[in-house]
Design an enzyme around this catalytic site. Structure first.
Site, PDB file in Angstrom:
ATOM      1  N   HIS A  32     -66.072  43.389  31.812  1.00  0.00           N
ATOM      2  CA  HIS A  32     -66.404  43.860  30.662  1.00  0.00           C
ATOM      3  C   HIS A  32     -67.595  43.587  30.314  1.00  0.00           C
ATOM      4  O   HIS A  32     -67.951  43.330  30.416  1.00  0.00           O
ATOM      5  CB  HIS A  32     -65.842  41.569  29.825  1.00  0.00           C
ATOM      6  CG  HIS A  32     -64.620  41.027  31.355  1.00  0.00           C
ATOM      7  ND1 HIS A  32     -63.728  40.038  30.769  1.00  0.00           N
ATOM      8  CD2 HIS A  32     -64.970  40.496  32.290  1.00  0.00           C
ATOM      9  CE1 HIS A  32     -63.553  39.957  31.543  1.00  0.00           C
ATOM     10  NE2 HIS A  32     -63.281  39.697  32.751  1.00  0.00           N
ATOM     11  N   CYS A  84     -59.111  40.121  26.667  1.00  0.00           N
ATOM     12  CA  CYS A  84     -58.706  40.676  28.351  1.00  0.00           C
ATOM     13  C   CYS A  84     -57.744  40.216  29.427  1.00  0.00           C
ATOM     14  O   CYS A  84     -56.889  41.329  29.501  1.00  0.00           O
ATOM     15  CB  CYS A  84     -60.161  40.179  29.202  1.00  0.00           C
ATOM     16  SG  CYS A  84     -60.906  39.187  28.762  1.00  0.00           S
ATOM     17  N   ARG A  91     -60.382  31.015  17.828  1.00  0.00           N
ATOM     18  CA  ARG A  91     -60.654  30.680  18.299  1.00  0.00           C
ATOM     19  C   ARG A  91     -61.576  29.235  17.766  1.00  0.00           C
ATOM     20  O   ARG A  91     -61.962  29.654  16.294  1.00  0.00           O
ATOM     21  CB  ARG A  91     -62.481  30.640  19.321  1.00  0.00           C
ATOM     22  CG  ARG A  91     -61.743  32.011  20.319  1.00  0.00           C
ATOM     23  CD  ARG A  91     -63.221  32.543  21.052  1.00  0.00           C
ATOM     24  NE  ARG A  91     -63.294  32.901  21.800  1.00  0.00           N
ATOM     25  CZ  ARG A  91     -64.056  33.831  22.445  1.00  0.00           C
ATOM     26  NH1 ARG A  91     -65.434  33.412  22.218  1.00  0.00           N
ATOM     27  NH2 ARG A  91     -63.842  35.431  22.922  1.00  0.00           N
TER      28      ARG A  91
END
Length: 651
Positions: A520, A343, A372
């Site tokens: 999003h 983003c 992640r």
């Protein structure tokens, strides 16, 4: 609505299920016909035998649709109550066992216990028998509200230190739930009225697993008992059938068997290596995804895999998402962070120049790989990894454009998921939580825009009141696979936070600066996870348009090899994934190997085919198509690929 017992977090379950845990609370033809020789007749017999085995293995029984916690609150209450019944049964049989957390989960419940010895299979049988007794006692579920001091005193009285730690994190009111006057636990519900409402023959204890207290490897290892609970014995039977079928479809097993991907531990856990066949499938998915987006007015972006730490401070990720981010690295005395999200990069591109209201909406999409941190114990095939590619996109629009853009996204969801055969959805609209950013007006208008977009599509949906993110309402879409399981894939999320944090603006028609609405959205979720879903949905038997090997040529004789190689070139020159079996095996074995590798089309080539310039083609689970010219095979495959259908030779 979600109920939870103890601390809350996220755990990865079998087959990608996500379970939420916490303190008991609530949150809202031709083969065999060319040359009549025994080897060909034998090959034909093998094809029929393998096809029969495949048909038997994949025949779907008469099934019932299993309810979910989201669609059936009574079932949720039953599962939560059953967890308490199990804990009570354990402490009757093992008085020294200490109770920790015990939530309901997607298909049942679990409870964690601190015990001197691990539970055995015999222990589970005895616990289930004791649970049945408690159910027959028809004990009422009684809610009691107490002060924090009183709760602490009672917990100390029964020497349950884990409950004291749980109590510390609770907000008022503090509530207990009693099973009659015989057992109690810290809990906020919900539950059924009495244990007699449960159906013993619709409950089963499944497995025992180790689980660290609070998910922390430095804390005590507990014993977790998983169970399943349903409304009827028929539902339990169907659940067990689906579970067995899921084992047969396990993407980790099929991924290795079909040579699609691997996780190389030498490189580190949770990192996916795509093998040639898996890469072909992935490329097909990505090419289709890109084409659909460009046709729908999106522009494609490429952004870096890391950025200066200041970017993540501005976005808020460093503050709110730090536990899921890898450690930073030093580059020329500056600190860089490998990206957990795409983003902020799209936001920076937006800010690279002034925008006018005439420029909006902007639709930008990217297949962006993110990284992640996940604990090693939570990694699970393609479903839970540390590096994955999100099918990410962001829409920047005017408030008045939001409804149309949302409707447009849902139509794209329908087209893309429909291409893979997913047409049954479960949809959830999540609304404003207690803590949020943004004005009442923008929340109301955005939520109404989401509602209207769902109505425009005529889609049924449920509402999770207060379940939205703090920065905006959202729509989540779960798909139902071939054996009835639900998978979270598409998410559409409004965001009032990042435009504020990054001071994003556009010049409105009156010359003033205004904030755009940021949306999003991901339709597949991630390429890795979606691939795992596809493998299990198709049981590795990919449709022709997705298959990594669409046709395999089987030369019966050494003389037929040159013709097969020539034919392969014609096929590959037309974008078809074709291979020649050069193993030198007997025809029967070549056919069996092709079937076991789930190759959609097999073409036997003998002297007759070489002479006539044809291929004798058979479709997997379809049958013989007879002798076809290579151009006819090309046209048939191209048509099937374009329509996501099955191979049909030209008439």
């Amino acid at each position: 609505m979600q109920a939870f017992c103890g601390t809350f977090g996220v755990l990865s379950g079998r087959s990608g299920y996500v379970v939420r845990s916490g303190f008991c609370g609530r949150r809202v033809g031709g083969i065999g016909r060319f040359n009549k020789v025994s080897s060909l007749r034998k090959g034909f017999s093998v094809v029929k035998a393998v096809a029969a085995e495949t048909k038997a293995a994949t025949k779907e029984e008469e099934s019932i649709e299993l309810p979910t916690n989201e669609s059936n609150e009574e079932l949720l209450r039953m599962r939560h109550t059953t967890a308490h019944v199990m804990a009570m049964a354990v402490q009757r049989l093992f008085p020294n066992a200490q109770v920790t957390i015990g939530p309901w989960i997607d298909n049942g419940f679990y409870y964690d216990f601190d015990t001197e010895e691990p539970f055995s299979e015999d222990d589970l049988k005895n616990i289930k028998k004791e649970m049945d007794k408690i159910i027959r006692e028809d004990l009422p579920l009684i809610r009691e509200e107490v002060t924090r001091e009183e709760a602490e005193e009672r917990i100390k009285g029964i020497n349950e230190p884990y409950k004291l730690e749980i109590l510390e994190g609770l907000k008022e009111p503090i509530t207990l739930y009693h099973l009659g006057d015989k057992w109690w636990d810290l809990c906020a519900g919900p539950h059924v009225e009495s244990t007699g409402k449960l159906v013993p023959k619709a409950i089963a204890l499944e497995t025992v697993a180790g689980a660290y207290w609070r998910g922390d490897e430095k804390k005590a290892m507990l014993q977790r008992i998983y169970g399943t609970c349903w409304e009827t014995p028929q539902q339990l039977k169907e659940y067990k059938r689906v579970k067995e079928e899921a084992k047969r479809r396990d993407h980790r097993v099929l991924g290795k068997k079909l040579n699609l991907f691997s996780i190389q531990e030498e490189a580190g856990g949770g990192l996916v290596f795509w093998h040639p066949k898996g890469s072909r499938i992935r490329r097909t998915i990505e090419d289709f995804w890109k084409d659909e987006h460009e046709q729908d007015g999106y522009e494609l972006l490429y952004t870096p895999h890391m950025a200066n730490i200041d970017l993540w401070k501005t976005s808020g990720h460093l503050e709110f998402y730090n536990e899921s981010m890898f450690d930073q690295m030093q580059v020329e005395k500056e600190t860089y962070q490998i990206r957990p999200m795409n983003c902020p990069f799209h936001v920076l591109i937006y800010k690279d120049g002034m925008k006018s209201y005439r420029d909006l909406p902007l639709r930008w999409a990217e297949l962006g790989t993110v990284y992640r941190y996940e604990r090693s114990g939570t990694l699970h095939g393609l479903f839970r990894v540390r590096g994955f590619t999100q099918d990410d996109a962001h829409i920047f629009c005017l408030p008045t454009q939001l409804e149309d853009e949302m409707t447009r996204v849902l139509e794209l969801v329908e087209r893309i998921l429909g291409r893979f055969g997913f047409t049954k959805y479960e949809i959830m609209l999540s609304t404003r939580p207690e803590k949020s950013v943004g004005s009442d007006d923008i929340w109301e208008k955005a939520t109404q825009a989401l509602v209207n977009s769902l109505k425009n599509k005529g889609w049924d949906y449920s509402v999770d009141e207060g379940g939205g993110a703090f920065y905006g309402p959202k729509i989540d879409i779960k798909i139902r696979d071939a054996i009835g399981r639900l998978w979270q894939c598409s998410t559409v999320q409004c965001d009032f936070n990042l435009p504020e944090r990054f001071d994003m603006t556009y010049i409105d028609s009156d010359g003033t600066k205004q904030r755009p609405i940021m949306v999003h959205r991901a339709l597949l979720g991630s390429i890795e996870r979606f691939m795992g879903v596809l493998v299990e949905n198709y049981a590795g038997d990919f449709p022709l348009w997705l298959a990594p090997e669409q046709i395999r040529l089987l030369p019966v004789t050494a003389e037929a090899m040159d013709y097969c190689i020539q034919s392969k070139k014609q096929l590959t020159d037309n974008g078809i994934y074709a291979q020649v079996d050069n193993s030198g095996d007997r025809l029967a074995k070549m056919i069996r190997n092709g079937e076991q590798q789930r190759v959609p089309l097999l073409a036997v080539v003998g002297a007759k085919e070489v002479e006539s310039g044809t291929l004798s083609v058979r479709g997997r689970k379809i049958g013989d198509f007879g002798a076809l010219s290579v151009p006819e095979v090309v046209d048939g495959i191209k048509k099937a690929v374009a329509e996501a259908g099955v191979f049909t030779p030209p008439s």
